[in-house]
Design an enzyme around this catalytic site. Structure first.
Site, PDB file in Angstrom:
ATOM      1  CE  LYS A  73      74.056 101.370 -32.709  1.00 31.85           C
ATOM      2  NZ  LYS A  73      74.015 100.266 -31.763  1.00 31.85           N
ATOM      3  CE  LYS A 129      78.494  95.061 -34.849  1.00 37.06           C
ATOM      4  NZ  LYS A 129      77.503  95.650 -33.938  1.00 37.06           N
ATOM      5  N   PRO A 149      74.806  80.017 -44.012  1.00 38.63           N
ATOM      6  CG  PRO A 149      75.935  79.844 -46.056  1.00 38.63           C
ATOM      7  CD  PRO A 149      75.897  79.265 -44.662  1.00 38.63           C
TER       8      PRO A 149
END
Length: 181
Positions: A35, A64, A69
């Site tokens: 990660k 995150k 959009p």
């Protein structure tokens, strides 16, 4: 490769590429997925992803994404272009944003003839409780909010969600066995 090695994700929560590379070297016999979060990515950028790939690992890009959009669509294209195995978006960004993430990653992966990254929706940060949600004008308790966002993530075409283990049983019942949690 062992099943455990393919499921264990090691967080590279360090500040330097050298420290991250040392950590990958120490655990790569036991883990294949690493990660890269905000800390390392802000310090080292895409070079951190490239380093993990050079060492034979897969990357979970934990940034995150949460924006309009079109911005998330472009960030998702960039994540796919980097060849990450998986990345995440904030599910609270809504259906349109999550669909844009899926579209951006899918179209870029298709153009590059690579596998599309898995996309997970972050439901409620594990550090938050119901009081935190209500301070932010949410009227739901944590479990209700997590279930609601999980359903929305699935509707948007995401592969799964990130949630606390506290909601695992209710999530598995609601989302089915093929949805990643």
């Amino acid at each position: 490769m062992s099943l455990a090695k393919d499921k264990l994700i090691v967080a590279l929560d360090v500040h330097s590429l050298e420290d991250a590379a040392n950590l990958v070297d120490k655990v790569r016999a036991s883990a294949s997925i690493f990660k890269i979060g905000s800390q390392l990515f802000t310090d080292c950028g895409p070079e951190a992803v490239k380093m993990v790939h050079r060492k034979g690992g897969k990357v979970f890009l934990d940034l995150k994404f949460h924006d309009i959009p079109n911005t998330v669509k472009e960030a998702s294209r960039a994540a796919a272009r980097l060849g990450v195995f998986m990345f995440n978006v904030h599910a609270q960004g809504g259906l349109s944003m999550m669909r844009a993430a899926t579209e951006g990653a899918s179209t870029k992966a298709e153009r590059l003839n690579i596998e599309k990254p898995l996309i997970l929706g972050v439901t409620v940060l594990t550090s938050m409780d119901t009081r935190d949600l209500q301070e932010g004008a949410m009227k739901k308790d944590v479990e209700s909010q997590v279930l609601s966002l999980a359903r929305l993530a699935k509707k948007a075409g995401l592969n799964g969600i990130v949630a606390s283990a506290k909601e695992l049983t209710s999530l598995r019942e609601a989302m089915g066995k093929d949805f990643l949690i």
